[in-house]
Motif scaffolding. Structure first.
Motif, PDB file in Angstrom:
ATOM      1  N   UNK A   7      13.546  -0.315   5.685  1.00  0.00           N
ATOM      2  CA  UNK A   7      12.667   0.608   6.394  1.00  0.00           C
ATOM      3  C   UNK A   7      11.254   0.529   5.832  1.00  0.00           C
ATOM      4  N   UNK A   8      11.141   0.466   4.521  1.00  0.00           N
ATOM      5  CA  UNK A   8       9.830   0.339   3.884  1.00  0.00           C
ATOM      6  C   UNK A   8       9.158  -0.965   4.290  1.00  0.00           C
ATOM      7  N   UNK A   9       9.928  -2.054   4.336  1.00  0.00           N
ATOM      8  CA  UNK A   9       9.380  -3.344   4.780  1.00  0.00           C
ATOM      9  C   UNK A   9       8.863  -3.254   6.208  1.00  0.00           C
ATOM     10  N   UNK A  10       9.617  -2.595   7.075  1.00  0.00           N
ATOM     11  CA  UNK A  10       9.203  -2.445   8.469  1.00  0.00           C
ATOM     12  C   UNK A  10       7.930  -1.615   8.570  1.00  0.00           C
ATOM     13  N   UNK A  11       7.860  -0.548   7.816  1.00  0.00           N
ATOM     14  CA  UNK A  11       6.657   0.298   7.838  1.00  0.00           C
ATOM     15  C   UNK A  11       5.443  -0.464   7.310  1.00  0.00           C
ATOM     16  N   UNK A  12       5.632  -1.257   6.270  1.00  0.00           N
ATOM     17  CA  UNK A  12       4.521  -2.054   5.740  1.00  0.00           C
ATOM     18  C   UNK A  12       4.078  -3.108   6.754  1.00  0.00           C
ATOM     19  N   UNK A  13       5.042  -3.685   7.465  1.00  0.00           N
ATOM     20  CA  UNK A  13       4.725  -4.652   8.507  1.00  0.00           C
ATOM     21  C   UNK A  13       3.909  -3.994   9.616  1.00  0.00           C
ATOM     22  N   UNK A  14       4.322  -2.806  10.046  1.00  0.00           N
ATOM     23  CA  UNK A  14       3.579  -2.081  11.076  1.00  0.00           C
ATOM     24  C   UNK A  14       2.172  -1.738  10.583  1.00  0.00           C
ATOM     25  N   UNK A  20      -4.665  -5.316  10.369  1.00  0.00           N
ATOM     26  CA  UNK A  20      -5.130  -6.685  10.535  1.00  0.00           C
ATOM     27  C   UNK A  20      -5.232  -7.141  11.984  1.00  0.00           C
ATOM     28  N   UNK A  21      -4.420  -6.571  12.856  1.00  0.00           N
ATOM     29  CA  UNK A  21      -4.442  -6.995  14.257  1.00  0.00           C
ATOM     30  C   UNK A  21      -5.077  -5.962  15.173  1.00  0.00           C
ATOM     31  N   UNK A  26       2.104   2.049  19.596  1.00  0.00           N
ATOM     32  CA  UNK A  26       2.808   1.800  20.850  1.00  0.00           C
ATOM     33  C   UNK A  26       2.891   0.298  21.131  1.00  0.00           C
ATOM     34  N   UNK A  27       1.803  -0.418  20.911  1.00  0.00           N
ATOM     35  CA  UNK A  27       1.806  -1.869  21.115  1.00  0.00           C
ATOM     36  C   UNK A  27       2.771  -2.559  20.157  1.00  0.00           C
ATOM     37  N   UNK A  28       2.760  -2.137  18.914  1.00  0.00           N
ATOM     38  CA  UNK A  28       3.634  -2.743  17.901  1.00  0.00           C
ATOM     39  C   UNK A  28       5.094  -2.540  18.279  1.00  0.00           C
ATOM     40  N   UNK A  29       5.439  -1.334  18.667  1.00  0.00           N
ATOM     41  CA  UNK A  29       6.831  -1.023  18.980  1.00  0.00           C
ATOM     42  C   UNK A  29       7.308  -1.685  20.263  1.00  0.00           C
ATOM     43  N   UNK A  30       6.387  -2.070  21.149  1.00  0.00           N
ATOM     44  CA  UNK A  30       6.765  -2.699  22.415  1.00  0.00           C
ATOM     45  C   UNK A  30       6.548  -4.205  22.412  1.00  0.00           C
TER      46      UNK A  30
END
Length: 61
Positions: A7-14, A20-21, A26-30
């Motif tokens: 979960x922490x890895x996913x949150x850091x990725x988001x 950076x992007x 909403x865009x990330x989750x879709x």
């Protein structure tokens, strides 16, 4: 513990995607996770200077 780390890895990725992007949550989750990973892992060095020159060099052999 393993799930907490994932979960922490996913949150850091988001967070990386947000910063950076310039993406919204909403865009990330879709968006496909694998597409986002490919974008984040891309490097300028991976770009071909002249794809046609590469194609011609391979065809001459």
């Amino acid at each position: 513990m393993q799930y907490e780390n994932q979960l922490t890895d996913l949150l850091l990725f988001e967070k990386d995607c947000l910063i950076n992007l310039g993406m919204s949550l909403n865009e990330i989750e879709n968006t496909s996770f694998y597409d986002l990973i490919e974008v984040l892992n891309s490097k300028k060095e991976d770009k071909l200077d002249d794809p046609l020159a590469l194609f011609n060099s391979v065809n001459r052999r």
